[in-house]
Scaffold this active site. Structure first.
Site, mmCIF file in Angstrom:
data_model
loop_
_atom_site.group_PDB
_atom_site.id
_atom_site.type_symbol
_atom_site.label_atom_id
_atom_site.label_comp_id
_atom_site.label_asym_id
_atom_site.label_seq_id
_atom_site.Cartn_x
_atom_site.Cartn_y
_atom_site.Cartn_z
ATOM 1 N N SER A 9 24.057 -7.454 17.433
ATOM 2 C CA SER A 9 22.931 -7.191 16.532
ATOM 3 C C SER A 9 23.423 -6.991 15.105
ATOM 4 O O SER A 9 24.218 -6.086 14.818
ATOM 5 C CB SER A 9 22.190 -5.940 17.018
ATOM 6 N N HIS A 34 21.433 -11.458 17.288
ATOM 7 C CA HIS A 34 20.196 -10.671 17.360
ATOM 8 C C HIS A 34 19.903 -10.098 15.972
ATOM 9 O O HIS A 34 20.758 -9.475 15.352
ATOM 10 C CB HIS A 34 20.399 -9.545 18.387
ATOM 11 N N ASP A 36 17.188 -7.708 13.742
ATOM 12 C CA ASP A 36 16.142 -6.693 13.851
ATOM 13 C C ASP A 36 15.312 -6.633 12.581
ATOM 14 O O ASP A 36 15.846 -6.403 11.498
ATOM 15 C CB ASP A 36 16.795 -5.321 14.076
ATOM 16 N N MET A 38 12.197 -4.666 10.775
ATOM 17 C CA MET A 38 11.416 -3.426 10.849
ATOM 18 C C MET A 38 10.464 -3.347 9.667
ATOM 19 O O MET A 38 10.847 -3.680 8.538
ATOM 20 C CB MET A 38 12.363 -2.224 10.805
ATOM 21 N N HIS A 67 13.977 -10.022 16.660
ATOM 22 C CA HIS A 67 13.226 -8.912 17.257
ATOM 23 C C HIS A 67 12.357 -8.278 16.180
ATOM 24 O O HIS A 67 12.873 -7.638 15.262
ATOM 25 C CB HIS A 67 14.267 -7.918 17.825
ATOM 26 N N MET A 69 10.006 -5.563 14.973
ATOM 27 C CA MET A 69 9.465 -4.218 15.184
ATOM 28 C C MET A 69 8.386 -4.012 14.140
ATOM 29 O O MET A 69 8.607 -3.407 13.086
ATOM 30 C CB MET A 69 10.594 -3.185 15.051
ATOM 31 N N MET A 138 13.578 -1.923 25.532
ATOM 32 C CA MET A 138 14.294 -1.033 24.609
ATOM 33 C C MET A 138 14.875 0.124 25.421
ATOM 34 O O MET A 138 14.155 0.773 26.186
ATOM 35 C CB MET A 138 13.347 -0.475 23.533
ATOM 36 N N ASP A 172 18.300 -3.410 24.832
ATOM 37 C CA ASP A 172 18.636 -3.237 23.419
ATOM 38 C C ASP A 172 18.613 -1.748 23.085
ATOM 39 O O ASP A 172 17.592 -1.089 23.246
ATOM 40 C CB ASP A 172 17.583 -3.992 22.583
#
Ligand code: DX5
Ligand code: ZN
Length: 216
Positions: A9, A34, A36, A38, A67, A69, A138, A172
């Site tokens: 990640s 990966h 992330d 947010m 991913h 979020m 998660m 994750d």
């Protein structure tokens, strides 16, 4: 069970050298990168944007596993698909039309995935299961790297694996060799890993070690 995939990640990379972080992951023989995203609303933190996914696409050839979020990911799907995401995962918790967003991701030629927080029950994702290629559990509450692994999702992983032998099931948060082994035993085959892989001297040797130790 599908093949093991190890996805470092980028959140755990040095923010001042993100392109180097992407190359380090590819050079280490990882399966996917990966990323992330947010929004500062669904989770109490902010991270990358489509521009970071675009940068990653330019510097590595491995698939980009993105991913989201976000409370309202729908309006951003095109932006992430158009800059080169290979999979796009959205959370089940926000009150949105998940089926519509997942179908839209598929229509863009990108693999749709659904994510559950550690306290979200499996029943929530039943209606969207036929629409996804990946289910991500998660194993921490999302928002920050470096948190301690939560075992609560393990039983759900086992149940989902029993019902879906070919599905990509990911974990994750707080994944290290010991917690990875527990997840794999319960049926997970995709490991999204931040600190445990970025904080070692030799990521390639570490990934090779994990692949050897996690063989069924
Ligand atoms: C957490 C992110 C993770 C994070 C994992 O909100 O979704 O992908 O990078 O980091 P570690 O492995 O350090 O828990
Ligand atoms: Zn993640």
């Amino acid at each position: 069970m599908p093949e093991l995939r190890i996805n470092p990640s980028l959140l755990a990379a040095d923010i001042g050298h993100l392109a180097d972080g992407c190359r380090r992951v590819e050079d280490a023989g990882a399966d996917e990168l990966h990323l992330d995203l947010m929004d500062g609303h669904f989770v109490p933190n902010m991270s990358f944007s489509p521009a970071v996914v675009e940068m990653a696409r330019k510097v590595v050839d491995i698939p980009l596993n993105v991913h989201l979020m976000m409370t309202n990911p729908g309006p951003y799907v095109d932006a992430f698909c158009d800059v080169g995401a290979d999979s796009l995962l959205i959370h089940i918790e926000p009150d949105i039309d998940h089926a519509a967003v997942l179908k839209h991701i598929r229509k863009k030629g990108v693999k749709p995935g659904i994510v559950l927080n550690p306290n979200s029950v499996l029943e929530l994702i039943v209606p969207v299961l036929p629409l996804v290629d990946e289910v991500l559990f998660m194993t921490v509450f999302p928002g920050f790297g470096g948190q301690a692994f939560m075992p609560e999702p393990l039983a759900r992983i086992k149940t989902l694996r029993e019902q879906n032998p070919d599905l990509a099931i990911s974990v994750d948060g707080g994944i290290n060799l010991e917690t990875a082994s527990r997840c794999v035993e319960h049926g997970a085959n995709v490991l999204d890993v931040g600190s445990s892989l970025f904080n070692v001297e030799d990521m390639k040797a570490e990934i090779t070690k994990w692949r050897g130790m996690l063989k069924a």
